[in-house]
Design an enzyme around this catalytic site. Structure first.
Site, PDB file in Angstrom:
ATOM      1  N   ASP A  44      -4.230  10.197   4.309  1.00 35.30           N
ATOM      2  CA  ASP A  44      -4.336  11.165   5.401  1.00 35.30           C
ATOM      3  C   ASP A  44      -3.290  12.262   5.303  1.00 35.30           C
ATOM      4  OD1 ASP A  44      -1.927   9.881   6.379  1.00 35.30           O
ATOM      5  OD2 ASP A  44      -3.166   8.411   7.403  1.00 35.30           O
TER       6      ASP A  44
ATOM      7  N   SER B 200      -5.360   6.660  11.328  1.00 34.30           N
ATOM      8  CA  SER B 200      -6.525   7.146  12.064  1.00 34.30           C
ATOM      9  C   SER B 200      -7.140   6.050  12.931  1.00 34.30           C
ATOM     10  CB  SER B 200      -7.565   7.693  11.079  1.00 34.30           C
ATOM     11  OG  SER B 200      -8.738   8.108  11.746  1.00 34.30           O
ATOM     12  N   LEU B 201      -7.202   4.835  12.401  1.00 31.39           N
ATOM     13  CA  LEU B 201      -7.749   3.713  13.161  1.00 31.39           C
ATOM     14  C   LEU B 201      -6.905   3.433  14.396  1.00 31.39           C
ATOM     15  CD1 LEU B 201      -9.815   1.380  13.354  1.00 31.39           C
ATOM     16  CD2 LEU B 201      -8.252   0.019  11.934  1.00 31.39           C
ATOM     17  N   SER B 202      -5.589   3.497  14.245  1.00 32.19           N
ATOM     18  CA  SER B 202      -4.698   3.278  15.382  1.00 32.19           C
ATOM     19  C   SER B 202      -4.857   4.338  16.458  1.00 32.19           C
ATOM     20  CB  SER B 202      -3.241   3.247  14.897  1.00 32.19           C
ATOM     21  OG  SER B 202      -3.021   2.198  13.988  1.00 32.19           O
TER      22      SER B 202
ATOM     23  N   ASP C 261      -0.195  14.914  20.758  1.00 32.44           N
ATOM     24  CA  ASP C 261       0.961  14.563  19.938  1.00 32.44           C
ATOM     25  C   ASP C 261       0.726  14.934  18.478  1.00 32.44           C
ATOM     26  OD1 ASP C 261       2.185  13.569  22.163  1.00 32.44           O
ATOM     27  OD2 ASP C 261       2.160  11.468  21.544  1.00 32.44           O
TER      28      ASP C 261
ATOM     29  N   ASP D 264       0.821  -1.211   0.000  1.00 30.66           N
ATOM     30  CA  ASP D 264       0.000   0.000   0.000  1.00 30.66           C
ATOM     31  C   ASP D 264       0.852   1.256   0.000  1.00 30.66           C
ATOM     32  OD1 ASP D 264      -2.349  -1.417  -0.067  1.00 30.66           O
ATOM     33  OD2 ASP D 264      -2.691  -1.345   2.092  1.00 30.66           O
TER      34      ASP D 264
ATOM     35  N   ARG E  71       2.729   6.255  -2.804  1.00 33.87           N
ATOM     36  CA  ARG E  71       3.786   7.083  -3.397  1.00 33.87           C
ATOM     37  C   ARG E  71       3.542   7.321  -4.884  1.00 33.87           C
ATOM     38  NH1 ARG E  71       7.068   4.246   0.324  1.00 33.87           N
ATOM     39  NH2 ARG E  71       7.466   2.570  -1.169  1.00 33.87           N
TER      40      ARG E  71
ATOM     41  N   ALA F  22      -6.183   3.184   8.391  1.00 28.84           N
ATOM     42  CA  ALA F  22      -4.735   3.302   8.540  1.00 28.84           C
ATOM     43  C   ALA F  22      -4.402   3.960   9.886  1.00 28.84           C
ATOM     44  CB  ALA F  22      -4.169   4.082   7.351  1.00 28.84           C
TER      45      ALA F  22
END
Length: 285
Positions: free
Chosen positions: A141, A184-186, A170, A68, A73, A182
């Protein structure tokens, strides 16, 4: 539409990229497709017959060998050229990829492209600017975060000029539905189906119990001000995890959905929720 000319990008760090690239070239030759390899890949393969440095005249699609991250990129290049992407997964997750790097899968995929037996899936993009200067587009993102040595950030977020909240954190993640699975989910953000038109704002480790992820429609401008206060730190801005740029205190970052779309070649109907269950269960092992 039948495809004729393909451009190929690849991740040079993947150990199996060259064998898969050779399989791809064979599959393209058998399907009657012409191929243009990016220069490093062309050189690494020893200038195989039928390849060319650079893009052919008006390439029809961009094939990306990697995970991904490699697709992310290569995405700005494809969007700028107005061509769709086909991902060949050599990574672990492969949320955005369509094909595995096996000979049979590649042969079937190239025949489908040559015969026009595919469809396109569009994904929304975010446009980001700093102090009014464009800084690129993002499929996943836009992240404003402290660097590895810095302390927490003081951030103010506005929606069309109206204050959303003051954050001591942070950082902040502004994600598309694609990026909701990605970073955001974490950070505790919601999972959003890719066909939902929205933007997600997720604070990273906020120093407040009330600071929670928020979801907005795509009709607004989200602006983040890196507040200049005693003890506050500079920050790093990244788009899709790449091209980090340092932000000074007092900087303003604007993020808006753009009318441009990333287009992905799909060879079969894919259930987002089946994909989600499969990929996230693999990720957690």
């Amino acid at each position: 539409m039948r495809l004729h000319h393909l451009e190929v990008h690849a991740n040079s760090q993947k150990p199996d990229v060259l064998p898969v690239a050779r399989l791809l070239l064979d599959a393209c030759a058998n399907a009657g497709l012409t191929v243009a390899l990016e220069p490093w890949l062309h050189s690494a393969l020893g200038e195989p017959p039928g390849s060319a440095i650079g893009a052919p005249d008006a390439p029809d699609a961009l094939v990306v060998l990697g995970g991904d991250g490699t697709l992310l990129r290569s995405m700005p290049h494809a969007v700028g050229a107005g061509i769709p992407l086909l991902g060949v997964n050599l990574g672990r997750m492969g949320f955005l990829s369509e094909v595995d790097g096996q000979a049979d899968a590649l042969a079937q995929a190239m025949q489908a492209l040559a015969q026009g037996d595919y469809f396109l899936e569009e994904r929304m993009l975010l446009s980001v600017s700093v102090q009014g200067q464009p800084k690129g587009i993002a499929l996943n993102d836009v992240v404003i975060a402290r660097d590895a040595t810095g302390g927490v950030l003081a951030l103010d977020a506005y929606l069309d000029g109206t204050l959303i909240d003051h954050y001591i954190a942070d950082g902040l993640i502004v994600s598309t539905p694609t990026g909701s699975t990605a970073y955001s989910l974490s950070a505790g953000g919601p999972i959003v189906a890719p066909d939902v038109a929205c933007v997600v704002l997720s604070p990273i480790c906020p120093h407040s119990l009330h600071a929670r992820p928020m979801v907005f429609s795509t009709d607004h401008e989200l602006r983040v001000h890196l507040r200049a206060v005693p003890g506050a730190q500079a920050a790093l801005l990244t788009t899709d995890g790449h091209s980090p740029a340092r932000l000074a205190q007092g900087a303003h970052v604007s993020v808006v959905p753009t009318s441009q779309k990333a287009r992905f070649i799909r060879l079969r109907d894919r259930s987002f929720f089946t994909l989600l269950r499969t990929k996230l269960s693999e990720w957690s092992i």
